[in-house]
Design a protein around this motif. Structure first.
Motif, short mmCIF file in Angstrom:
data_model
loop_
_atom_site.label_atom_id
_atom_site.label_comp_id
_atom_site.label_asym_id
_atom_site.label_seq_id
_atom_site.Cartn_x
_atom_site.Cartn_y
_atom_site.Cartn_z
N VAL A 1 82.81 89.55 38.61
CA VAL A 1 81.66 90.06 37.86
C VAL A 1 82.17 91.15 36.93
O VAL A 1 82.67 92.18 37.40
N GLY A 2 82.05 90.92 35.63
CA GLY A 2 82.56 91.94 34.73
C GLY A 2 82.41 91.55 33.27
O GLY A 2 81.63 90.68 32.92
N GLY A 3 83.17 92.26 32.44
CA GLY A 3 83.21 91.96 31.02
C GLY A 3 82.11 92.65 30.22
O GLY A 3 81.18 93.23 30.75
N SER A 4 82.27 92.57 28.93
CA SER A 4 81.27 92.98 27.96
C SER A 4 81.50 92.12 26.73
O SER A 4 82.45 91.33 26.67
N ARG A 5 80.64 92.29 25.73
CA ARG A 5 80.82 91.53 24.50
C ARG A 5 82.20 91.77 23.88
O ARG A 5 82.76 90.91 23.21
N PHE A 6 82.75 92.97 24.15
CA PHE A 6 84.00 93.36 23.51
C PHE A 6 85.20 93.28 24.45
O PHE A 6 86.33 93.46 24.01
N THR A 7 84.97 93.00 25.75
CA THR A 7 86.08 92.97 26.70
C THR A 7 86.02 91.73 27.61
O THR A 7 86.17 91.84 28.83
N PRO A 8 85.86 90.53 27.05
CA PRO A 8 85.81 89.35 27.91
C PRO A 8 87.15 89.02 28.53
O PRO A 8 87.22 88.36 29.57
N GLY A 9 88.23 89.49 27.90
CA GLY A 9 89.56 89.16 28.41
C GLY A 9 89.83 89.70 29.79
O GLY A 9 90.62 89.13 30.55
N ALA A 10 89.19 90.80 30.17
CA ALA A 10 89.41 91.37 31.50
C ALA A 10 88.98 90.40 32.58
O ALA A 10 89.65 90.25 33.61
#
Length: 287
Positions: free
Chosen positions: A34-43
């Motif tokens: 569960v994670g990520g954002s519009r700008f950090t999907p790579g994580a």
């Protein structure tokens, strides 16, 4: 006096062999990231693929809906679920029943990679703790650690299988002060305070005071996305049946040695976090 810990070596790990489940993919468990954002999907991508490389059988990714299609293409092995997001592109803290259902069915839930809103993360963390089965293992990373620092009693006495993966900044929030030079001691303090296994820059401690340290990590691991890989590695090892302390030790070693294996090609610095992923299965298999 410095705290005492055991050095993680191949011999130590061989005597603490990982479970090798038989049967189909279900025998190796389901990991939900569960994670990520519009700008950090790579994580989320890095953590999820690392979990598969470490042996997880089924992978599910829950990330902002604006990134779900791209993630499903980049990680075709995973079920990808889009979550409602804020106007700033962060996962909302009230994602609805869909996430709750995924959490309830998962064997391991990793929360934090790529999250960007601390208040929403606090709500997500409460949802996970309220919904997850008591036997579900949890990996808390990045913003999930910040959320935990605001509610330090959230895990106390829960008896849950939890691993915390702070960097030095996150350790400062969890401790309420700057970490000292003795990271073994700081890991032990955090493990006792939060009733969880702690993996702090290769210094690992359990709530009952056991401690280990990984000494082969090098400067190259200090690169963007490396912590996401480590969190996913942990989740994958937990999914295949390792206990939290064992998973933390094996993950620290596999993370560090996978980096070492890249040095002949790229030098001590300059390799990418995603390049660690392909080294993980061989590193684990050749301990």
């Amino acid at each position: 006096m410095p705290s005492r810990s055991d050095v993680i070596t191949p011999a130590l790990l061989r005597d603490w062999a990982l479970p090798v489940p038989s049967g189909g993919k279900e025998a190796r468990g389901t990991v939900l990231v569960v994670g990520g954002s519009r700008f950090t999907p790579g994580a989320v991508l890095l953590a999820g693929v690392a979990a598969l490389r470490a042996g997880a059988g089924v992978l599910q990714l829950a990330a902002p809906e604006s990134t779900a299609t791209a993630l499903s293409i980049q990680v075709p092995e995973a079920l990808v679920v889009g979550l409602p997001e804020t106007g700033e592109g962060a996962v909302r803290g009230d994602p609805g029943d869909l996430l709750g259902g995924l959490v309830a069915d998962a064997d391991v839930v990793a929360v934090g990679p790529g999250l960007t809103d601390i208040d929403a993360t606090r709500e997500l963390l409460r949802l996970v703790l309220d919904t997850a089965d008591r036997e579900t293992a949890l990996v808390l990373d990045a913003y999930a650690l910040g959320a935990l620092s605001h509610e330090p009693d959230l895990l106390a006495g829960s008896g849950r299988k939890v691993v915390l993966t702070p960097n030095l900044t996150e350790a400062r929030h969890l401790l309420g002060r700057d970490p000292g030079d003795d990271l073994d001691a700081e890991a032990v303090e955090l493990a006792g305070r939060y009733d969880a296994v702690v993996s702090l820059y290769g210094h690992i401690a359990t709530p009952d005071g056991r401690a280990w340290r990984e000494e082969s990590g090098d400067a190259g691991l200090g690169t963007s996305g490396s912590g996401d890989v480590r969190a996913g590695l942990l989740a994958g090892l937990l999914s295949r049946g390792a206990d939290p302390g064992q998973a933390a030790c094996w993950a620290a070693f596999a993370h560090a040695v996978s980096g070492q294996r890249l040095v002949p090609r790229y030098g001590r610095i300059g390799f990418l976090a995603r390049e660690l992923l392909d080294e993980i299965p061989y590193t684990i298999a050749t301990v």
